[in-house]
Design an enzyme around this catalytic site. Structure first.
Site, PDB file in Angstrom:
ATOM      1  N   ASP A  71     -27.521 -17.185  -4.133  1.00 58.91           N
ATOM      2  CA  ASP A  71     -26.113 -16.902  -3.875  1.00 58.91           C
ATOM      3  C   ASP A  71     -25.952 -17.008  -2.378  1.00 58.91           C
ATOM      4  O   ASP A  71     -26.721 -16.421  -1.616  1.00 58.91           O
ATOM      5  CB  ASP A  71     -25.689 -15.520  -4.378  1.00 58.91           C
ATOM      6  CG  ASP A  71     -24.166 -15.444  -4.467  1.00 58.91           C
ATOM      7  OD1 ASP A  71     -23.576 -16.304  -5.152  1.00 58.91           O
ATOM      8  OD2 ASP A  71     -23.558 -14.554  -3.846  1.00 58.91           O
ATOM      9  N   SER A  72     -24.999 -17.811  -1.966  1.00 60.18           N
ATOM     10  CA  SER A  72     -24.857 -18.016  -0.530  1.00 60.18           C
ATOM     11  C   SER A  72     -23.402 -18.224  -0.180  1.00 60.18           C
ATOM     12  O   SER A  72     -22.573 -18.488  -1.051  1.00 60.18           O
ATOM     13  CB  SER A  72     -25.688 -19.226  -0.084  1.00 60.18           C
ATOM     14  OG  SER A  72     -25.455 -20.307  -0.944  1.00 60.18           O
ATOM     15  N   TYR A 160     -19.111 -26.040   2.696  1.00 55.47           N
ATOM     16  CA  TYR A 160     -18.512 -25.877   4.033  1.00 55.47           C
ATOM     17  C   TYR A 160     -19.317 -26.581   5.134  1.00 55.47           C
ATOM     18  O   TYR A 160     -19.036 -26.398   6.314  1.00 55.47           O
ATOM     19  CB  TYR A 160     -18.399 -24.390   4.377  1.00 55.47           C
ATOM     20  CG  TYR A 160     -17.470 -23.610   3.466  1.00 55.47           C
ATOM     21  CD1 TYR A 160     -16.093 -23.640   3.657  1.00 55.47           C
ATOM     22  CD2 TYR A 160     -17.968 -22.836   2.429  1.00 55.47           C
ATOM     23  CE1 TYR A 160     -15.234 -22.919   2.832  1.00 55.47           C
ATOM     24  CE2 TYR A 160     -17.120 -22.119   1.584  1.00 55.47           C
ATOM     25  CZ  TYR A 160     -15.752 -22.165   1.796  1.00 55.47           C
ATOM     26  OH  TYR A 160     -14.898 -21.456   0.974  1.00 55.47           O
ATOM     27  N   ASP A 161     -20.333 -27.365   4.759  1.00 55.82           N
ATOM     28  CA  ASP A 161     -21.193 -28.008   5.767  1.00 55.82           C
ATOM     29  C   ASP A 161     -20.426 -28.785   6.855  1.00 55.82           C
ATOM     30  O   ASP A 161     -20.817 -28.763   8.013  1.00 55.82           O
ATOM     31  CB  ASP A 161     -22.223 -28.927   5.096  1.00 55.82           C
ATOM     32  CG  ASP A 161     -23.337 -28.125   4.412  1.00 55.82           C
ATOM     33  OD1 ASP A 161     -23.362 -26.889   4.564  1.00 55.82           O
ATOM     34  OD2 ASP A 161     -24.181 -28.742   3.730  1.00 55.82           O
TER      35      ASP A 161
END
Length: 198
Positions: A71-72, A160-161
């Site tokens: 989870d990140s 979101y990179d």
């Protein structure tokens, strides 16, 4: 300690699945949720750790395999830590991260009009949980600090990179080679703490 020889990667996110597989030793047999056609459980936890545990224990019990779940998310200081555990939920039902990124910019603008000048500190957090069918469990966390890019740059990575610039670098994760990103990011840092199991 018995090394783990085969593992279920507990994610339905294609980008995460690939990154986790790339971190694990080549000798470990990896199973994907697609093979079992299991959808993800509801993430009702209040932290990355709780949510990664919910997923790992759920998938392990469903398949009777050792499961590794992640989870990140992205925490933005100006937004009081949001989107945080809601990072993927900001992308809507279709997981459209262009929408999520627009929402980030909109919320930051609302919080402070000239946030682009300096008020853009952020961090990526990853919690990995291994859950064994016998109920044994282990969690680890990795954090990388950085800032939000004033605009979306790069097409590598996922999520979101394209708007996250790690501290000490000038480029977003979206601009970096997968190899470089994976050698410094939050998922790698969390993995270092569990790699002895493999």
């Amino acid at each position: 300690m018995d090394k783990i020889k085969e593992i279920l990667i507990g994610t339905n996110n294609v980008g995460k699945y690939k990154e986790i597989c790339d971190l694990l030793p080549k000798t470990v047999k990896k199973y994907s949720l697609k093979e079992f056609k299991i959808s993800s459980p509801e993430e009702t936890g209040n932290s990355f750790k709780e949510n990664s545990f919910i997923k790992a224990s759920y998938f392990s019990k469903k398949t009777n395999l050792i499961c590794l779940s992640d989870d990140s998310g992205l925490k933005i200081d100006l937004l009081g830590g949001l989107p945080g555990i809601y990072s993927s939920r900001w992308s809507g039902e279709k997981n459209n991260f262009n929408l999520a990124i627009k929402k980030v910019f909109k919320e930051m603008q609302k919080a402070k009009e000239d946030w682009r000048s300096d008020d853009n500190k952020a961090s990526f957090v990853c919690c990995l949980t291994i859950f064994w069918p016998n109920g044994k469990k282990f969690s680890s966390e990795g954090i990388i600090n950085g800032k939000i890019s004033p605009k979306k740059i790069g097409t590598n990575g996922f999520g979101y990179d394209p708007i996250f610039i790690p501290k000490g670098y000038k480029n977003t994760f979206g601009e970096m080679s997968p190899k470089l990103k994976m050698s410094i990011d939050h998922r790698y840092k969390a993995f270092l703490k569990i790699k002895n199991f493999f």
